[in-house]
Motif scaffolding. Sequence first.
Motif, PDB file in Angstrom:
ATOM      1  N   THR A   1       0.820  -1.289  -0.102  1.00 57.39           N
ATOM      2  CA  THR A   1      -0.102  -0.076   0.149  1.00 57.39           C
ATOM      3  C   THR A   1       0.768   1.436  -0.096  1.00 57.39           C
ATOM      4  O   THR A   1       0.657   2.168  -0.870  1.00 57.39           O
ATOM      5  CB  THR A   1      -0.767   0.212   1.180  1.00 57.39           C
ATOM      6  N   ARG A   2       1.887   1.356   0.841  1.00 58.21           N
ATOM      7  CA  ARG A   2       2.726   2.416   0.906  1.00 58.21           C
ATOM      8  C   ARG A   2       3.320   2.806  -0.343  1.00 58.21           C
ATOM      9  O   ARG A   2       3.523   3.691  -0.787  1.00 58.21           O
ATOM     10  CB  ARG A   2       3.812   2.357   2.037  1.00 58.21           C
ATOM     11  N   ALA A   3       3.936   1.545  -1.029  1.00 53.75           N
ATOM     12  CA  ALA A   3       4.568   1.573  -2.342  1.00 53.75           C
ATOM     13  C   ALA A   3       3.747   2.249  -3.337  1.00 53.75           C
ATOM     14  O   ALA A   3       4.184   3.017  -4.115  1.00 53.75           O
ATOM     15  CB  ALA A   3       5.180   0.490  -2.725  1.00 53.75           C
ATOM     16  N   TYR A   4       2.273   1.994  -3.446  1.00 53.34           N
ATOM     17  CA  TYR A   4       1.736   2.190  -4.392  1.00 53.34           C
ATOM     18  C   TYR A   4       1.338   4.114  -4.296  1.00 53.34           C
ATOM     19  O   TYR A   4       1.265   4.446  -5.286  1.00 53.34           O
ATOM     20  CB  TYR A   4       0.212   1.747  -4.198  1.00 53.34           C
ATOM     21  N   SER A   5       1.426   4.603  -2.953  1.00 47.77           N
ATOM     22  CA  SER A   5       1.160   6.042  -2.950  1.00 47.77           C
ATOM     23  C   SER A   5       2.453   6.703  -3.698  1.00 47.77           C
ATOM     24  O   SER A   5       2.244   7.516  -4.290  1.00 47.77           O
ATOM     25  CB  SER A   5       1.334   6.141  -1.535  1.00 47.77           C
ATOM     26  N   PHE A   6       3.462   5.916  -3.299  1.00 45.79           N
ATOM     27  CA  PHE A   6       4.801   6.674  -4.058  1.00 45.79           C
ATOM     28  C   PHE A   6       4.731   6.362  -5.692  1.00 45.79           C
ATOM     29  O   PHE A   6       5.027   7.297  -6.455  1.00 45.79           O
ATOM     30  CB  PHE A   6       6.036   5.805  -3.575  1.00 45.79           C
ATOM     31  N   GLU A   7       4.254   4.952  -6.084  1.00 43.63           N
ATOM     32  CA  GLU A   7       4.027   5.051  -7.705  1.00 43.63           C
ATOM     33  C   GLU A   7       3.040   6.058  -8.204  1.00 43.63           C
ATOM     34  O   GLU A   7       3.224   6.422  -9.321  1.00 43.63           O
ATOM     35  CB  GLU A   7       3.455   3.659  -7.731  1.00 43.63           C
ATOM     36  N   LEU A   8       2.210   6.527  -7.423  1.00 48.14           N
ATOM     37  CA  LEU A   8       1.084   7.562  -8.061  1.00 48.14           C
ATOM     38  C   LEU A   8       1.818   8.817  -8.532  1.00 48.14           C
ATOM     39  O   LEU A   8       1.498   9.618  -9.273  1.00 48.14           O
ATOM     40  CB  LEU A   8       0.108   7.731  -7.095  1.00 48.14           C
TER      41      LEU A   8
ATOM     42  N   LEU B   1      -4.283   1.641   6.880  1.00 48.42           N
ATOM     43  CA  LEU B   1      -3.734   1.192   5.399  1.00 48.42           C
ATOM     44  C   LEU B   1      -4.928   1.624   4.541  1.00 48.42           C
ATOM     45  O   LEU B   1      -4.778   1.958   3.520  1.00 48.42           O
ATOM     46  CB  LEU B   1      -3.484  -0.185   5.215  1.00 48.42           C
ATOM     47  N   GLN B   2      -6.242   1.275   5.091  1.00 45.72           N
ATOM     48  CA  GLN B   2      -7.593   1.708   4.371  1.00 45.72           C
ATOM     49  C   GLN B   2      -7.703   3.177   4.391  1.00 45.72           C
ATOM     50  O   GLN B   2      -7.941   3.631   2.913  1.00 45.72           O
ATOM     51  CB  GLN B   2      -8.855   1.438   5.177  1.00 45.72           C
TER      52      GLN B   2
ATOM     53  N   HIS C   1     -10.070  -1.955  -2.206  1.00 45.51           N
ATOM     54  CA  HIS C   1     -10.755  -0.966  -1.514  1.00 45.51           C
ATOM     55  C   HIS C   1     -12.364  -0.890  -1.736  1.00 45.51           C
ATOM     56  O   HIS C   1     -12.973   0.080  -1.363  1.00 45.51           O
ATOM     57  CB  HIS C   1     -10.010   0.459  -1.749  1.00 45.51           C
ATOM     58  N   SER C   2     -12.968  -1.994  -2.302  1.00 44.41           N
ATOM     59  CA  SER C   2     -14.268  -1.728  -2.776  1.00 44.41           C
ATOM     60  C   SER C   2     -15.041  -2.718  -1.880  1.00 44.41           C
ATOM     61  O   SER C   2     -14.678  -3.978  -1.643  1.00 44.41           O
ATOM     62  CB  SER C   2     -14.419  -1.980  -4.183  1.00 44.41           C
ATOM     63  N   ARG C   3     -16.255  -2.348  -1.298  1.00 49.33           N
ATOM     64  CA  ARG C   3     -17.228  -3.418  -0.607  1.00 49.33           C
ATOM     65  C   ARG C   3     -18.651  -2.975  -0.799  1.00 49.33           C
ATOM     66  O   ARG C   3     -18.938  -1.951  -1.142  1.00 49.33           O
ATOM     67  CB  ARG C   3     -16.708  -3.159   1.010  1.00 49.33           C
ATOM     68  N   ASN C   4     -19.510  -4.183  -0.773  1.00 51.59           N
ATOM     69  CA  ASN C   4     -20.874  -3.693  -1.047  1.00 51.59           C
ATOM     70  C   ASN C   4     -21.349  -2.658   0.219  1.00 51.59           C
ATOM     71  O   ASN C   4     -22.237  -2.012  -0.306  1.00 51.59           O
ATOM     72  CB  ASN C   4     -21.724  -5.069  -0.714  1.00 51.59           C
ATOM     73  N   SER C   5     -20.650  -2.792   1.449  1.00 49.18           N
ATOM     74  CA  SER C   5     -21.477  -1.749   2.227  1.00 49.18           C
ATOM     75  C   SER C   5     -20.454  -0.542   2.438  1.00 49.18           C
ATOM     76  O   SER C   5     -20.866   0.399   3.231  1.00 49.18           O
ATOM     77  CB  SER C   5     -21.181  -2.651   3.813  1.00 49.18           C
ATOM     78  N   TYR C   6     -19.715  -0.255   1.565  1.00 48.98           N
ATOM     79  CA  TYR C   6     -18.768   1.077   1.630  1.00 48.98           C
ATOM     80  C   TYR C   6     -19.646   2.342   1.334  1.00 48.98           C
ATOM     81  O   TYR C   6     -20.304   2.298   0.438  1.00 48.98           O
ATOM     82  CB  TYR C   6     -17.786   1.121   0.525  1.00 48.98           C
TER      83      TYR C   6
END
Lengths: 403, 403, 403, 403
Positions: B20-27, B140-141, B377-382
């Motif tokens: 997750t942390r790496a993806y922020s950097f990737e962005l 993380l969420q 990060h997707s859920r029915n109840s989100y």
Amino acid sequence: MNTQARQSANTGLAFGYAQTRAYSFELIRGLSAEDCQLQSMPDASPLKWHLAHTTWFFETFVLGALPSPPDPVDPRYRVLFNSYYVGIGERHLRAERGLLSRPSLEEILHYRKQVDHQMQELLAHPAQLAPLTELVTLGLQHEQQHQELMLTDLKHHFSCNPLHPAWRDRAPEQPDERAATQPVTFRTFAGGLCDIGAPAGGFSYDNEGPRHRVWLEPFQLAERNVSNGDFLAFIADGGYQRPELWLSDGWDWVCQDHAACPLYWQHADQQWQLFTLAGLQPLNHAAPLCHVNLYEADAFARWSGGRLPTEAEWEHAAQNAPDLAGLFGQVWQWTNSAYLPYPGYQPASGAVGEYNGKFMINQMVLRGSSCATPAGHSRNSYRNFFPAAAQWQFSGIRLARDS
Amino acid sequence: MNTQARQSANTGLAFGYAQTRAYSFELIRGLSAEDCQLQSMPDASPLKWHLAHTTWFFETFVLGALPSPPDPVDPRYRVLFNSYYVGIGERHLRAERGLLSRPSLEEILHYRKQVDHQMQELLAHPAQLAPLTELVTLGLQHEQQHQELMLTDLKHHFSCNPLHPAWRDRAPEQPDERAATQPVTFRTFAGGLCDIGAPAGGFSYDNEGPRHRVWLEPFQLAERNVSNGDFLAFIADGGYQRPELWLSDGWDWVCQDHAACPLYWQHADQQWQLFTLAGLQPLNHAAPLCHVNLYEADAFARWSGGRLPTEAEWEHAAQNAPDLAGLFGQVWQWTNSAYLPYPGYQPASGAVGEYNGKFMINQMVLRGSSCATPAGHSRNSYRNFFPAAAQWQFSGIRLARDS
Amino acid sequence: MNTQARQSANTGLAFGYAQTRAYSFELIRGLSAEDCQLQSMPDASPLKWHLAHTTWFFETFVLGALPSPPDPVDPRYRVLFNSYYVGIGERHLRAERGLLSRPSLEEILHYRKQVDHQMQELLAHPAQLAPLTELVTLGLQHEQQHQELMLTDLKHHFSCNPLHPAWRDRAPEQPDERAATQPVTFRTFAGGLCDIGAPAGGFSYDNEGPRHRVWLEPFQLAERNVSNGDFLAFIADGGYQRPELWLSDGWDWVCQDHAACPLYWQHADQQWQLFTLAGLQPLNHAAPLCHVNLYEADAFARWSGGRLPTEAEWEHAAQNAPDLAGLFGQVWQWTNSAYLPYPGYQPASGAVGEYNGKFMINQMVLRGSSCATPAGHSRNSYRNFFPAAAQWQFSGIRLARDS
Amino acid sequence: MNTQARQSANTGLAFGYAQTRAYSFELIRGLSAEDCQLQSMPDASPLKWHLAHTTWFFETFVLGALPSPPDPVDPRYRVLFNSYYVGIGERHLRAERGLLSRPSLEEILHYRKQVDHQMQELLAHPAQLAPLTELVTLGLQHEQQHQELMLTDLKHHFSCNPLHPAWRDRAPEQPDERAATQPVTFRTFAGGLCDIGAPAGGFSYDNEGPRHRVWLEPFQLAERNVSNGDFLAFIADGGYQRPELWLSDGWDWVCQDHAACPLYWQHADQQWQLFTLAGLQPLNHAAPLCHVNLYEADAFARWSGGRLPTEAEWEHAAQNAPDLAGLFGQVWQWTNSAYLPYPGYQPASGAVGEYNGKFMINQMVLRGSSCATPAGHSRNSYRNFFPAAAQWQFSGIRLARDS
């Protein structure tokens, strides 16, 4: 001019060009691209915008006036870096200058280099240059004006950061040790029929002319600018709580802004501190007061039993008594004159005529120059102008009195 | 859990943290420090602020909860990068996040590394970690939520630049080819007494619970999201000029904004173009409509003879008909439910309890997820939520009808 | 209905018409034309405007629907006194209603008489009346609604005058002596599958239907409304200084408004006073708290360990426990339900369909009725609605709790 | 003065008092209490407020200065009807003057009668009067100034009513038939060292003095004021669409206001109409242009190849060429002089010193007088002043040129 004299003048212009352009670059030494991106309010532009706009000025008004102008470095810059010249066309919104991360600072520095290269070509060709020397000079004065604004704006940008960043270890607005803490004394002037306005010869903006006669009653002008210590006495005497000392608009400003001290002053732990270009510093009582607006200047003058000078009084005194301390190089000095055209004023022709004339309303004149003014950009006849509420300029007070 | 299971869970958490942390950097790959400094409106934060704030979250709520918390990387960050947690103390002004050129992007990346290092230490020590696993998961969420906001905000920042900068050659909001241009068809649901809200097990935000019963009347839900082509028909039919189609506040918004199309649409040279994260692109009629606010969604629904679903209808349908096209990964789908607490709702205890509950007023719920939502990060109840006028989110429309 | 029943119904309608119209006139007894001209904010209309607009409603929607409608009393009134019905055409600006010194109050009272005369004609002709009885009833309910607004708005208008004018010696919002100072006790309800919404028979607005099922968890509702004394304890406990008690938007409101007490409360000479329709009065601790907005209601509820009821809970309780003190006739009671359509809601057809439906966004529901509500204008299913920040209505608090 | 001369002067003062006070009452003849209640913007006060404030001036500054002042008619009026004299204490908010339905117009007229009675007492006692004659005269000039404002403000109030109410059948601003449609011709003045400012003897406000020398370059002044027909040519030539004709602030005003014609002009059915105090009237091409602000005046002057005069030029010309058409009694004539103190200016002592001096910033001077100025309230040295954007005064244009 004969050939040799022109040759020499051209060399001087080329030298001035190189020096002035280099100084703009010098001003951002030590700053990051992020620093140069900041825009803290619509009136204060990002430093990178200043760097680009001053370049745009040469590209548009000088190179663009050549019989065969070079291709623009990037045709989109024509809109992006136009400040307010409606004669040139569309402009990017002033308040959104801080949203231009592209072009990057690096690209803007590249833009500067390319225009510099084209300008050097021109400066080396006397025949081409001849009809454009005045515009080149105007462009250099324009860039100097923006050099002061770069420091003025940077100070405001940085002041919004709670970390109090510093631009330099020792910033240009450091206290001038010559400013005394002795009571202010006054020099007397007899007045009469005087001439003010830019004399013939030498550069001046169109708003400094024509030179013309004014009648002045006898008056007195302070030997020095108001110091921080002087202003502390005003604060201590309830200056910001007494409506009778203020112009009506000034008192409205005090109430709306909850104003209680000049801009960049902070009171913490029972002592005053100043935010400066060298970071947060203890207040120096002997240093010239800076960053007051006209309302504060006028209220202080009323409280002290004096008044602000008119711009004609100031200029006449500067001609006759250049030894008055702090006329130049400390703080711009508010006058009680509105920024309006002189008798017979004619704006320069073409789009550069928009430089000054169209701002002649709702502004007051400041005279002298400040610690942030580049060397060689000060003149007796120079008319700086800002709205009465503006505080973020390097503006202070020199008192006057009726004689 | 037995030791082995816990061991495995911890390894999973450490892996999830790293990813997750790496993806922020990737962005931010390919973006300059200047790009990451931009703030185009108070609601949209600079990317560097997102990078710092998500780090602050771990430092404050996870590391700060350790019996012997490590020294803060920089104690001044506690205020600078607090978003809205009054339980933590002072906060830097939201609208002035774009004025923080210091700390630099580089310093913030360094901050991330240091906190990552401390977190890796913690993740490797099961005994210390045990009481904090829920907070780590929440962090993380939280970071994933900000990853979507980074793209959402960047799009808005870049949209203010007339040069139309692109983030990537092919941006996540590229048209989804599966979205049809066929007329919308509807799926029927019988309703009755249904359960909605997050089921036990697995992560969910506090606002998704408690799971509870609701009574639903029979209803129909569209098989796909509204497409750009569908919306063009609304525009062509005078949708933005007919007050009878709009909620009263919606019509006020249309008039004040001079609204005539969704955000980021431009009409030039007789064709529609979209500003996207890949720059300016021709409008794809088959792609899901994006960047409409609730007023536009509601007016479109009224015009089409349908309505927006409630969030309970949406969630019930998602449980029973997960094959409906575009429930997730295209656009957030506006519902006509206000964002309010579920029966029996209790905010999490401590400062993290401010995460959701205190925003339960003046906002409407969106369901599903968008092309910019990180995987997982997707859920029915989100329950996503924004004010009715917000357009800059990746928000679209799925129609409903009474059965 | 047989002929006799219809005859009787018509007589009842004529009687109701006369009575309702007379009460509007009674409300301005003792007021000057200047008083009736006041508009203290865009949301509060001048009393003369209310008198004209309610008349316009009958002229436009009832008389205007006749096969041969009478000539309008003054065709210019069609625009001047249209509130928000876009189906009817142009409207005078809401915020400028207070600038209409012409027509004068006298002319407006004349307008009322002329329309009353035409209406009496109609009410005496059963055949003509038959298709219009529902619209006549709607017009009377509409006028009753404006009767409450007349007092609500007058109170705000007068509150801006430092002379504290009084409308009556004893105003309708006088303390209700039945309101106790004893601690609040709660009644328990088992919940389950319940019916809410207007039952068949009898008048109701379109927004009260259709009647439909809702699932309710067990809950408790307070036996009485919150009193001034209860709220003083909240203030004394720092209620207005503690952000953790407030919704985020509510805290922003507190800070911007410098809110420290309910509207119309004044603290002077170490005691609390209330501005009322009978002028300035000492605060009665036992009287029901009034003039709080939803933010204050929500913060008080959180502070007290309870919450606000949903509108379904309130309506269910009112059906089952009509003996709860102060359900009607004291203060409108904020619920934590957003004002949104019921399942299957259909607005009335024609321009009167704009009455309710188009306001279903950004508002919260209040239930019950107040001391200013005309007799006969209260119903279990009545849905009043205002934005969360509105204080100038006669709005108070009834607490709820999970069971 | 000897006794007889003083006697005669006192009789004159008493006569002037009666006449001036009666004229204020005459101005509201035919208006209702509702009309006198209107306040269409913060800058324009209700007529009843003017009636009360001018009375307050006598009660406070004249009667209040007596050794044994009479009891105030109502002590609460001291705050309610104070305009801006901080020396007197608190003031009611300017923008909320229109919310004072109490005291009623009738009560205010009663207040006037009581103060008139007390003043008549004083005017009949020479010994008491002697030290106060200057203040009485100031009070009468003050009331005359408000008489013009009553018409100015009423026009604005009525202009907000779509019914176009009329004050009189034939209003004071009716076209002056002497205004020609012939091209403007100019009178030449040689300039030199001139005296301006109020001469000794006769009443003048403190801001008109001291009389002092100014140096004037040769100039020309138009023989008449600009007419509606002249201004139509400016409009037809795209005057409101050409930024190069406008000051920078002026162009901003045009864009924000969507300005396309002077205030009170309406274009309907292919002809221009004027809203006047006699209702809506066809535009008279020969009549003097009225209700332009300084921006419009300046843009028109630039377009016509001329400029606005300075106030010194105007006053000098008025002294030497009083036969110039329309110097007085048509429209106030914008000058390009800022409203600032004359050399040696001293405000009157005491609270009446706030009358003029504290407004000397951000305003421009108008000279002459208008069709709404009471007889006897015009002087060569009179300095009227308003912000550059103000249109609602009876303000027009007289052109000047360099000679």
